[in-house]
Design a protein around this motif. Structure first.
Motif, PDB file in Angstrom:
ATOM      1  N   GLU A   1      -7.999  14.217   3.051  1.00 44.97           N
ATOM      2  CA  GLU A   1      -7.608  13.175   3.897  1.00 44.97           C
ATOM      3  C   GLU A   1      -6.359  12.383   3.244  1.00 44.97           C
ATOM      4  O   GLU A   1      -5.520  12.015   4.038  1.00 44.97           O
ATOM      5  CB  GLU A   1      -8.583  12.450   4.624  1.00 44.97           C
ATOM      6  CG  GLU A   1      -9.238  13.274   5.475  1.00 44.97           C
ATOM      7  CD  GLU A   1     -10.537  12.336   6.228  1.00 44.97           C
ATOM      8  OE1 GLU A   1     -10.222  11.211   6.312  1.00 44.97           O
ATOM      9  OE2 GLU A   1     -11.454  12.931   6.715  1.00 44.97           O
ATOM     10  N   GLY A   2      -6.471  12.228   2.217  1.00 42.48           N
ATOM     11  CA  GLY A   2      -5.472  11.330   1.507  1.00 42.48           C
ATOM     12  C   GLY A   2      -5.968  10.441   0.546  1.00 42.48           C
ATOM     13  O   GLY A   2      -7.205  10.207   0.434  1.00 42.48           O
ATOM     14  N   THR A   3      -5.030   9.466  -0.200  1.00 44.73           N
ATOM     15  CA  THR A   3      -5.200   8.646  -0.955  1.00 44.73           C
ATOM     16  C   THR A   3      -4.314   7.508  -0.725  1.00 44.73           C
ATOM     17  O   THR A   3      -3.306   7.366  -0.192  1.00 44.73           O
ATOM     18  CB  THR A   3      -4.981   9.095  -2.334  1.00 44.73           C
ATOM     19  OG1 THR A   3      -5.546  10.378  -2.721  1.00 44.73           O
ATOM     20  CG2 THR A   3      -5.447   8.141  -3.529  1.00 44.73           C
ATOM     21  N   THR A   4      -5.022   6.062  -0.755  1.00 40.06           N
ATOM     22  CA  THR A   4      -4.323   5.048  -0.601  1.00 40.06           C
ATOM     23  C   THR A   4      -4.502   4.350  -2.127  1.00 40.06           C
ATOM     24  O   THR A   4      -5.601   3.858  -2.627  1.00 40.06           O
ATOM     25  CB  THR A   4      -5.230   4.162   0.479  1.00 40.06           C
ATOM     26  OG1 THR A   4      -4.836   5.031   1.665  1.00 40.06           O
ATOM     27  CG2 THR A   4      -4.578   2.674   0.724  1.00 40.06           C
TER      28      THR A   4
ATOM     29  N   GLY B   1      -6.133  14.226  -1.333  1.00 42.47           N
ATOM     30  CA  GLY B   1      -7.042  13.329  -1.806  1.00 42.47           C
ATOM     31  C   GLY B   1      -7.544  13.385  -3.299  1.00 42.47           C
ATOM     32  O   GLY B   1      -7.136  14.419  -3.851  1.00 42.47           O
ATOM     33  N   LEU B   2      -8.317  12.626  -3.891  1.00 44.90           N
ATOM     34  CA  LEU B   2      -8.553  12.817  -5.374  1.00 44.90           C
ATOM     35  C   LEU B   2      -9.606  13.693  -5.530  1.00 44.90           C
ATOM     36  O   LEU B   2     -10.658  13.883  -4.753  1.00 44.90           O
ATOM     37  CB  LEU B   2      -9.053  11.290  -6.095  1.00 44.90           C
ATOM     38  CG  LEU B   2      -7.958  10.201  -5.887  1.00 44.90           C
ATOM     39  CD1 LEU B   2      -8.666   9.011  -6.558  1.00 44.90           C
ATOM     40  CD2 LEU B   2      -6.826  10.831  -6.600  1.00 44.90           C
ATOM     41  N   ASN B   3      -9.495  14.712  -6.536  1.00 42.76           N
ATOM     42  CA  ASN B   3     -10.435  15.456  -7.033  1.00 42.76           C
ATOM     43  C   ASN B   3     -11.263  15.156  -7.937  1.00 42.76           C
ATOM     44  O   ASN B   3     -10.921  15.207  -9.159  1.00 42.76           O
ATOM     45  CB  ASN B   3      -9.716  16.978  -7.534  1.00 42.76           C
ATOM     46  CG  ASN B   3     -10.625  17.885  -7.697  1.00 42.76           C
ATOM     47  OD1 ASN B   3     -11.623  17.779  -7.925  1.00 42.76           O
ATOM     48  ND2 ASN B   3      -9.985  19.136  -8.003  1.00 42.76           N
ATOM     49  N   ARG B   4     -12.366  14.221  -7.569  1.00 42.40           N
ATOM     50  CA  ARG B   4     -13.144  13.453  -8.581  1.00 42.40           C
ATOM     51  C   ARG B   4     -13.835  14.388  -9.647  1.00 42.40           C
ATOM     52  O   ARG B   4     -13.740  14.074 -10.737  1.00 42.40           O
ATOM     53  CB  ARG B   4     -14.206  12.808  -7.912  1.00 42.40           C
ATOM     54  CG  ARG B   4     -13.640  11.819  -6.950  1.00 42.40           C
ATOM     55  CD  ARG B   4     -14.511  10.731  -6.396  1.00 42.40           C
ATOM     56  NE  ARG B   4     -13.771   9.585  -5.711  1.00 42.40           N
ATOM     57  CZ  ARG B   4     -13.710   9.444  -4.359  1.00 42.40           C
ATOM     58  NH1 ARG B   4     -14.425  10.338  -3.812  1.00 42.40           N
ATOM     59  NH2 ARG B   4     -12.919   8.700  -3.658  1.00 42.40           N
ATOM     60  N   PRO B   5     -14.454  15.506  -9.275  1.00 46.62           N
ATOM     61  CA  PRO B   5     -15.002  16.453 -10.411  1.00 46.62           C
ATOM     62  C   PRO B   5     -13.985  16.623 -11.315  1.00 46.62           C
ATOM     63  O   PRO B   5     -14.208  16.635 -12.664  1.00 46.62           O
ATOM     64  CB  PRO B   5     -15.452  17.637  -9.871  1.00 46.62           C
ATOM     65  CG  PRO B   5     -15.635  17.175  -8.286  1.00 46.62           C
ATOM     66  CD  PRO B   5     -14.777  16.114  -8.037  1.00 46.62           C
TER      67      PRO B   5
ATOM     68  N   GLU C   1       0.863  -1.174  -0.058  1.00 45.69           N
ATOM     69  CA  GLU C   1      -0.009  -0.071  -0.177  1.00 45.69           C
ATOM     70  C   GLU C   1       0.924   1.279   0.000  1.00 45.69           C
ATOM     71  O   GLU C   1       1.764   1.366   0.674  1.00 45.69           O
ATOM     72  CB  GLU C   1      -1.116  -0.087   1.096  1.00 45.69           C
ATOM     73  CG  GLU C   1      -1.874  -1.163   1.196  1.00 45.69           C
ATOM     74  CD  GLU C   1      -3.095  -0.950   2.309  1.00 45.69           C
ATOM     75  OE1 GLU C   1      -4.249  -1.235   1.781  1.00 45.69           O
ATOM     76  OE2 GLU C   1      -2.723  -0.676   3.187  1.00 45.69           O
ATOM     77  N   ILE C   2       0.247   2.125  -0.860  1.00 41.40           N
ATOM     78  CA  ILE C   2       0.912   3.374  -0.719  1.00 41.40           C
ATOM     79  C   ILE C   2      -0.029   4.419  -0.540  1.00 41.40           C
ATOM     80  O   ILE C   2      -0.991   4.912  -1.255  1.00 41.40           O
ATOM     81  CB  ILE C   2       1.468   3.870  -2.319  1.00 41.40           C
ATOM     82  CG1 ILE C   2       2.538   2.656  -2.486  1.00 41.40           C
ATOM     83  CG2 ILE C   2       2.208   5.124  -2.252  1.00 41.40           C
ATOM     84  CD1 ILE C   2       2.648   2.581  -4.066  1.00 41.40           C
TER      85      ILE C   2
ATOM     86  N   ILE D   1      -4.753  -3.599  -8.691  1.00 40.09           N
ATOM     87  CA  ILE D   1      -4.444  -2.462  -7.949  1.00 40.09           C
ATOM     88  C   ILE D   1      -5.840  -1.610  -7.616  1.00 40.09           C
ATOM     89  O   ILE D   1      -6.495  -1.640  -8.608  1.00 40.09           O
ATOM     90  CB  ILE D   1      -3.549  -1.440  -8.826  1.00 40.09           C
ATOM     91  CG1 ILE D   1      -3.243  -0.370  -7.982  1.00 40.09           C
ATOM     92  CG2 ILE D   1      -4.174  -0.996 -10.156  1.00 40.09           C
ATOM     93  CD1 ILE D   1      -1.896   0.582  -8.610  1.00 40.09           C
ATOM     94  N   ALA D   2      -5.893  -1.046  -6.556  1.00 37.84           N
ATOM     95  CA  ALA D   2      -7.122  -0.582  -6.032  1.00 37.84           C
ATOM     96  C   ALA D   2      -6.915   0.971  -5.621  1.00 37.84           C
ATOM     97  O   ALA D   2      -5.811   0.963  -4.937  1.00 37.84           O
ATOM     98  CB  ALA D   2      -7.895  -1.277  -5.022  1.00 37.84           C
TER      99      ALA D   2
END
Lengths: 155, 122, 701
Positions: free
Chosen positions: C534-537, C460-464, C453-454, C526-527
């Motif tokens: 807060e971040g991304t995993t 965090g991801l900017n989904r829009p 895991e990274i 990969i997921a």
């Protein structure tokens, strides 16, 4: 045109002669690993029609190719009577389905003549040389030209 | 008669270089990978000469020499120290530990061999 | 000097090990886990590289290693405090050293722009003394025989002292060596021997020799004979013709008060005791047992080809075992037959051998993670961000090939996380976070898989935004309705990159799609999971080994095939109630209130369609990255077993939807399905990425 055969005995080339599509061909013996009887294959999806499938050769996965079809003849309907020539093309091992294998032909290198270019059909391109045998002749198959590395994969 | 050399160095490369150079010169070579291994091997190797690196894990080259000089076996064997330094302090230290001489890395095969021949009388 | 290629290769191989030890030690020092031995090990690593590099005249490497080593020696000696600043420089120096090794290996010039600043930094810790160039002047014994002249005659007097004998020297050998230089007359002087044995020192030398020597042109060869002993004896060398005594300095004996009993008074020296730091008592040095344990842990170097041969042979053994199993079952023996018990033993043994052989190839991920330390450091520098990379589970072992092939994807992901994930210190502060970002790289083993895991604590991801870009780049249709998970997975779509401009880091023309392809090629998945602010995993699941896989044996279109167990969520024999028709020929599977697309495997593989109704067939509920869940229709399922994975690529090439092949108990080949590729190739599920690409799993590396 050539020296008597005995003169070049030491440099003799050996070819295995075979029949595919009803015609005579031959493959240099150094490119041949073994010759075995046809056995059922595992079919590969999305494969060209000359690729019959794969067989298990002592733990290795070997693709089987219909040599007749690859040379431009009609497809062989494989049966117990047919023969697979296991050959090494560069790093790859490939099985060639042929109608029959006849004999081992020993000739001196100068007996192999260049195939006269009269057409661009697949057979002529894959057989750069011919060897006269008695009244007939046999065509030398260049396996590397016939079956270029499919290597879609770089990794 | 071919002299038997015990070469102690933790660097595989240096061990190989020593082995090649010495075997080419007709010596028999035993190698050891660190000081402790070196002293172990020395006990049964019947070496005519020992070459040892200084900086090694478990026991350094000076420790090796001291062990040899204070041991019961073959304590007067010539011992060469293999070092990258040629400073006086190093030599003094080596001498104090009982070293017979020193070879500076990178070593020259010919002079290494000539020194060893002299020290082993071959 | 030997410059044999194979020794040079061995040297570079050794350098690799030493660089790992160096990185390990430096990171222990940074984590405050270092003891004296750690510092020593670090020093020795650099020292060994220098020493061996000298043998191959790798000047750049030797020069840099020398300065590096000198600084480490200061640290080791307690004269230099390894504070944060110095450790940073030392780590950089480690990186540069590694580069220099690479440069030497590739025989390319080192990048002086990289080397010079670090070299200067190192030197700045050394003060005025700087680097003592003299120390690595090659001390060759060059003898000049330029002027052949009449043989000279020398007179040598030689009285060895006690130390001469104590250091393994023998006067006889000295005299022999002199005899080889020319004609000699040797005369022994016994006048030094005491008259009585009272007070006789057996270790002392009472003899001296006078040697007349005719031969050498000058005194150099003579002095060479006394090379190591000139200070251990009284020595005079004079040319008889010129009567000019060569001046031999003998300071050593005079200055040495302890010389009387040399070997007894010198305490055993442990190299660690040199570092007599005046600091409060440190934690006890590791007990010797541990050191010895380390020592006995010596490694064996084996040609990987031999291991591969063994793995193949074991693979055959497993197949052979299943052949025998099958034959025995067919033979319809009474169940009580001992043969079955024996067969079970055979099975167990074969598995045990297999595990043992696999373990040979297993390697801890530690070196890989350590490389990532550097990547993270450089990425943080390049982006002016403060990032701490924490690693966990470094001891987790994975197949060597997996470790090797993970390097590129991990590098890319670490850079990505720092470049795009973690915010600038100011942004972080504004968001109420600590200024320095934390990136965690973890490895663990979970039920037959390795999970890496990274995890970043970035924005965090900017989904829009991701969706916007995907639409811009034509990856998805403008009106596409996507779940969060589907949006996240757009990152892996070919041709997608969130970077607005090409930065230093991501300007290498690779996107996350390459990462995904690499992971998939390893049989992994990969997921992504991400929480805004807060971040991304990123979580990579890999098989423990590439050579063996747990598979479900299935039938499709008259062929026997294998589906990896890891991707099957459940197997379902559907009833009409589970199926909802959609259009003329398609169905959706209704499962726990959700509708899941159904993919006909036979159709995807181009095998003859199955005439049976869906309710007479079996559905495999599959979890994939691209399309969440889907159900694969197969004609029937047969068995679940471990299969030995054979590559198709050596002799044939890649086949869409097929990841490899295996050999079944009857000796026939069964193809192994790649559910991910099958799902990705379904036209109904992936508008743009569908079958118009001839080969959806084409590897572009």
């Amino acid at each position: 045109m050539s020296l008597p055969e005995e003169a070049n005995q030491s440099k003799q080339l050996e070819f295995v002669t075979l029949v595919a599509g009803g015609q005579n061909f031959c493959i240099e013996i150094t490119q041949i690993r073994e010759i075995r009887r046809w056995s059922p294959v595992t079919i590969l999806p999305h494969s060209p029609s000359h690729v019959l499938g794969v067989i298990n050769l002592r733990g290795a996965v070997i693709p089987i190719i219909d040599l007749a079809e690859k040379l431009g003849f009609a497809k062989i309907e494989p049966s117990e009577r047919h023969v697979i020539i296991i050959s090494a093309i560069e790093e790859r091992i490939v099985g060639l389905l042929v109608e029959s294998v006849s004999e081992i032909l020993g000739v001196s290198p100068d007996m192999v003549r260049e195939t006269p270019r009269n057409s661009e059909d697949p057979t002529t391109r894959a057989t750069p040389g011919i060897i006269p045998v008695g009244d007939d002749m046999t065509k030398v198959i260049n396996l590397a030209a016939l079956l270029p590395d499919q290597g879609q994969v770089a990794a | 008669m071919s002299a038997h050399i015990l070469a102690i160095d933790d660097s595989r490369t240096i061990r190989t270089l020593l082995t090649v150079a010495l075997e080419n010169a007709g010596f028999t070579v035993t190698t050891a990978v660190d000081g402790v291994d070196g002293v172990d091997k020395f006990q049964d190797a019947q070496a005519d000469l020992v070459i040892t690196d200084v900086n090694m894990p478990n026991k350094d080259g000076f420790g090796v020499i001291e062990d040899i000089r204070s041991g019961d076996v073959n304590r007067a064997v010539p011992v060469l120290v293999l070092t990258t330094e040629s400073g006086a302090a190093l030599k003094e230290r080596a001498r104090k530990a009982g070293a017979t001489g020193w070879i500076v890395k990178p070593f020259d095969d010919a002079s290494l061999v000539s020194v060893i021949k002299r020290l082993t009388g071959t | 000097m030997m410059t044999d290629g194979s020794i040079l290769d061995a040297f570079f191989e050794e350098c690799e090990d030493l660089l790992v030890a160096l990185t390990e030690g430096l990171s222990d020092m940074r984590d405050g886990q270092a003891d004296d031995e750690t510092v020593n090990a670090v020093f020795r690593a650099v020292h060994s590289i220098k020493g061996a590099a000298g043998a191959f005249s790798l000047e750049d490497l030797v020069g840099f290693a020398h300065t590096f080593e000198t600084v480490l020696d200061e640290v080791r000696g307690g004269r230099l405090d390894a504070d944060e600043n110095l450790l940073r420089v030392l780590q950089r120096a480690g990186d540069v050293l590694s580069d220099l090794v690479d440069a030497a290996r590739n025989d390319t010039p080192a990048d002086q722009d990289q080397v010079a600043p670090v070299l200067d930094d190192l030197k700045s810790f050394l003060g005025d003394e700087g680097v003592v160039e003299e120390e690595f002047v090659f001390e060759a014994l060059t003898l000049s025989f330029d002027e052949p002249a009449a043989p000279n005659r020398y007179h040598v007097t030689f009285s060895p002292g006690k130390e001469f004998y104590a250091t393994g020297n023998d006067p006889l050998l000295i005299i022999r060596a002199l005899q080889e230089l020319g004609n000699t007359t040797v005369e022994i002087d016994t006048s030094g021997i005491p008259d009585t044995f009272e007070g006789y020192d057996w270790a002392s030398g009472y003899l001296s020799w006078k040697i007349d020597l005719e031969g050498p042109q000058n005194d150099l060869p003579i002095l060479e004979v006394f090379q190591f002993v000139e200070d251990l004896c009284d020595l005079k060398v004079s040319n008889i013709e010129t009567d000019d005594p060569a001046d031999i300095p003998v300071p050593f004996i005079a200055d040495e008060p302890e010389q009387v009993e040399p070997s007894d008074t010198v305490a055993p020296i442990e190299i660690a005791s040199e570092a007599t730091t005046p600091e409060p008592p440190k934690p006890q040095k590791k007990p010797t047992t541990e050191k010895q344990a380390k020592r006995s842990n010596a490694t064996l170097r084996v040609d990987p080809e031999r291991v591969d041969r063994l793995i193949n042979a074991v693979g055959e053994l497993i197949i052979n075992q299943s052949v025998i199993s099958q034959r025995l079952e067919e033979a319809a023996l009474p169940n009580s037959s001992d043969l079955f018990a024996d067969l079970d033993d055979y099975k167990l043994l074969a598995r045990e051998i297999q595990e043992g052989v696999m373990a040979i190839r297993a390697q801890p991920v530690k070196p890989l993670f350590q490389r990532m330390m550097r990547i993270a450091r450089e990425a943080a520098d390049a982006t002016s961000k403060d990032v701490t990379l924490l690693t966990e589970g470094e001891g987790t072992e994975v197949d060597k090939i997996v470790v090797e092939r993970l390097a590129d994807p991990l590098t890319h992901m670490i850079r990505n996380a720092i470049d795009h994930g973690i915010e600038t210190p100011d942004d972080r502060e504004a968001a109420g976070k600590k200024r320095d970002g934390v990136l965690r790289l973890t490895a663990s083993q979970r039920s037959g898989s390795i999970v890496i895991e990274i995890i970043d604590d970035g924005a965090g991801l900017n989904r829009p935004r991701i969706k916007e870009i995907a639409i811009e780049k034509g990856v998805i249709a403008p009106d596409a309705q996507l779940s969060d998970q589907e949006i996240d997975h757009l990152l892996f779509a070919p041709g997608f990159s969130t970077a607005k401009e090409v930065t230093n880091l991501s300007g290498r023309g690779v996107g996350m799609d390459v990462v995904k392809t690499a992971i998939t090629a390893l049989g992994g998945r990969i997921a992504i999971s991400s929480v805004r602010g807060e971040g991304t995993t990123f979580s990579i699941t890999l098989p423990l080994t590439l050579a063996v896989m747990d598979g479900m044996i299935i039938f499709v279109g008259g062929q026997t095939m294998v589906v990896p167990i890891t991707s099957i969520l459940e197997t379902i024999r559907p009833t009409d109630a589970d199926l909802s028709p959609i259009g003329l020929s398609s169905h959706l599977l209704r499962i726990r209130g959700d509708y899941v697309p159904i993919i006909d495997l036979a159709d995807r593989l181009g095998t003859p369609p199955c005439k049976k109704a869906l309710t007479d067939r079996v559905l495999l509920l599959i979890q994939t990255e691209t399309v969440a869940q889907c159900a694969l229709v197969v004609d029937d399922i047969f068995d679940q077993r471990q299969v030995v994975v054979k590559s198709m690529q050596g002799n044939y090439g890649e086949i869409a939807g097929i990841s490899g092949a295996t050999i079944l108990g009857d000796g026939k080949i069964a193809l192994i399905i790649d559910p991910e590729a099958i799902a990705a190739s379904a036209p109904s599920l992936q508008g743009q990425n569908a079958m118009q690409q001839e080969d959806p799993i084409h590897v572009t590396s």
